[in-house]
Design a protein around this motif. Structure first.
Motif, mmCIF file in Angstrom:
data_model
loop_
_atom_site.group_PDB
_atom_site.id
_atom_site.type_symbol
_atom_site.label_atom_id
_atom_site.label_comp_id
_atom_site.label_asym_id
_atom_site.label_seq_id
_atom_site.Cartn_x
_atom_site.Cartn_y
_atom_site.Cartn_z
ATOM 1 N N ILE A 41 0.868 -1.178 0.000
ATOM 2 C CA ILE A 41 0.000 0.000 0.000
ATOM 3 C C ILE A 41 0.905 1.228 0.000
ATOM 4 O O ILE A 41 1.614 1.487 0.973
ATOM 5 N N ILE A 42 0.901 1.948 -1.109
ATOM 6 C CA ILE A 42 1.725 3.143 -1.262
ATOM 7 C C ILE A 42 0.860 4.344 -0.904
ATOM 8 O O ILE A 42 -0.206 4.540 -1.484
ATOM 9 N N ASN A 43 1.319 5.119 0.059
ATOM 10 C CA ASN A 43 0.577 6.303 0.482
ATOM 11 C C ASN A 43 1.583 7.410 0.794
ATOM 12 O O ASN A 43 1.923 7.644 1.948
ATOM 13 N N GLU A 44 2.068 8.038 -0.247
ATOM 14 C CA GLU A 44 3.035 9.132 -0.121
ATOM 15 C C GLU A 44 2.260 10.449 -0.112
ATOM 16 O O GLU A 44 1.737 10.869 -1.138
ATOM 17 N N SER A 156 7.071 9.261 -10.087
ATOM 18 C CA SER A 156 7.387 10.462 -10.863
ATOM 19 C C SER A 156 6.980 11.742 -10.134
ATOM 20 O O SER A 156 7.555 12.804 -10.390
ATOM 21 N N GLN A 157 6.008 11.631 -9.247
ATOM 22 C CA GLN A 157 5.598 12.778 -8.431
ATOM 23 C C GLN A 157 4.782 12.272 -7.251
ATOM 24 O O GLN A 157 4.260 11.167 -7.280
ATOM 25 N N THR A 158 4.722 13.074 -6.212
ATOM 26 C CA THR A 158 3.850 12.788 -5.082
ATOM 27 C C THR A 158 3.157 14.084 -4.697
ATOM 28 O O THR A 158 3.663 15.163 -5.028
ATOM 29 N N PRO A 159 1.999 14.026 -4.075
ATOM 30 C CA PRO A 159 1.431 12.875 -3.388
ATOM 31 C C PRO A 159 0.883 11.834 -4.366
ATOM 32 O O PRO A 159 0.485 12.145 -5.473
ATOM 33 N N SER A 160 0.891 10.614 -3.880
ATOM 34 C CA SER A 160 0.352 9.495 -4.655
ATOM 35 C C SER A 160 -0.060 8.395 -3.686
ATOM 36 O O SER A 160 0.650 8.097 -2.729
ATOM 37 N N SER A 161 -1.197 7.813 -3.975
ATOM 38 C CA SER A 161 -1.697 6.740 -3.131
ATOM 39 C C SER A 161 -2.320 5.670 -4.025
ATOM 40 O O SER A 161 -3.164 5.973 -4.861
ATOM 41 N N PHE A 162 -1.880 4.440 -3.844
ATOM 42 C CA PHE A 162 -2.424 3.296 -4.581
ATOM 43 C C PHE A 162 -1.942 2.014 -3.926
ATOM 44 O O PHE A 162 -1.052 2.039 -3.071
ATOM 45 N N SER A 163 -2.526 0.920 -4.315
ATOM 46 C CA SER A 163 -2.080 -0.398 -3.859
ATOM 47 C C SER A 163 -1.594 -1.176 -5.072
ATOM 48 O O SER A 163 -2.140 -1.045 -6.166
ATOM 49 N N ILE A 164 -0.582 -1.988 -4.838
ATOM 50 C CA ILE A 164 -0.104 -2.889 -5.884
ATOM 51 C C ILE A 164 0.034 -4.262 -5.252
ATOM 52 O O ILE A 164 0.644 -4.420 -4.195
#
Length: 178
Positions: A41-44, A156-164
Motif C-alpha cells: 500500500i503506497i501512500n506518499e 514520478s511525483q507525489t502525493p500518490s496513493s495506490f495499492s499494488i
C-alpha cells in the motif's frame, strides 16, 4: 503357456529389482500449483513534484495456504514460476512508477522487475523475471517456508496513493507418505 507366464514374471522381477530407486521414490510425491498474493500500500502524502524514491517490505508466507501447511514438514521442492501485478485504489492517475524491483529483502537479490508503469486503476501484467533470483527465492521458500519481499522504485511525483498486489505463482512438491 505356464512357462511364458513364469518368464514374464521373472523378467518383471529383475526389471523392478534393477530399476532406478528414484522412480519408486517419486511415486508417493504430491505436486500442486498455488498462488501467494503480497500487497504493498503506497501512500506518499508529501508533495514532491520532481518525484520520490519508494521502498517497503512485506511478508510472503507459504503456510498461509492450507494445502502447503498440510505438507509443510514434507516439502521436497518449491519452484516460483512467475510473478504478476495488479494496481488498484489509485487516487492520482498519471503518476509513473519507474525502475521497479521486487527483491528478496535479506539478500537484496532481485526476483523480478517492473520497468516504467503508469499508475492507473486496474492495470495488470507480468513482471520480467530474474531466473537466478527466482531460483534463490525458491530455495529459501523450500527451507524457510516464508520470505520478506522488498518492493522499490521511483514515483514520478507525489502525493500518490495506490495499492499494488504481486501474485507469486508457485509449484510445491511434497512427500505425501512421510
Amino acid at each position: 503357456m505356464k512357462s511364458f507366464i513364469v518368464n514374464i514374471t521373472l523378467i518383471a522381477t529383475v526389471m523392478i529389482t534393477y530399476s532406478s530407486c528414484s522412480l519408486f521414490e517419486d511415486l508417493d510425491d504430491v505436486s500442486f500449483d498455488t498462488e501467494f498474493p503480497v500487497r504493498f500500500i503506497i501512500n506518499e502524502t508529501e508533495s514532491n513534484p520532481g518525484g520520490k524514491a519508494y521502498s517497503a517490505t512485506e511478508f510472503l508466507d507459504l503456510t498461509s495456504d492450507p494445502d502447503v501447511e498440510e505438507y509443510a514438514s514434507k516439502i521436497k521442492d518449491v519452484k516460483v514460476t512467475k510473478v504478476t501485478y495488479f494496481i488498484y485504489g489509485v487516487d492520482n492517475p498519471g503518476v509513473t512508477f519507474s525502475n521497479g524491483s521486487v527483491l528478496i529483502s535479506p539478500t537484496s537479490k532481485t526476483i523480478a522487475t517492473l520497468g516504467s508503469q503508469a499508475i492507473d486503476e486496474s492495470v495488470s501484467g507480468e513482471l520480467t523475471i530474474d531466473q537466478e533470483g527466482f531460483d534463490q527465492l525458491s530455495a529459501r521458500l523450500k527451507t524457510n517456508k516464508s520470505e520478506t519481499i522488498k518492493f522499490q522504485g521511483n514515483l514520478s511525483q507525489t502525493p500518490s496513493s495506490f495499492s499494488i498486489e504481486f501474485v507469486f505463482y508457485v509449484t510445491v512438491t511434497a512427500d505425501a507418505l512421510k
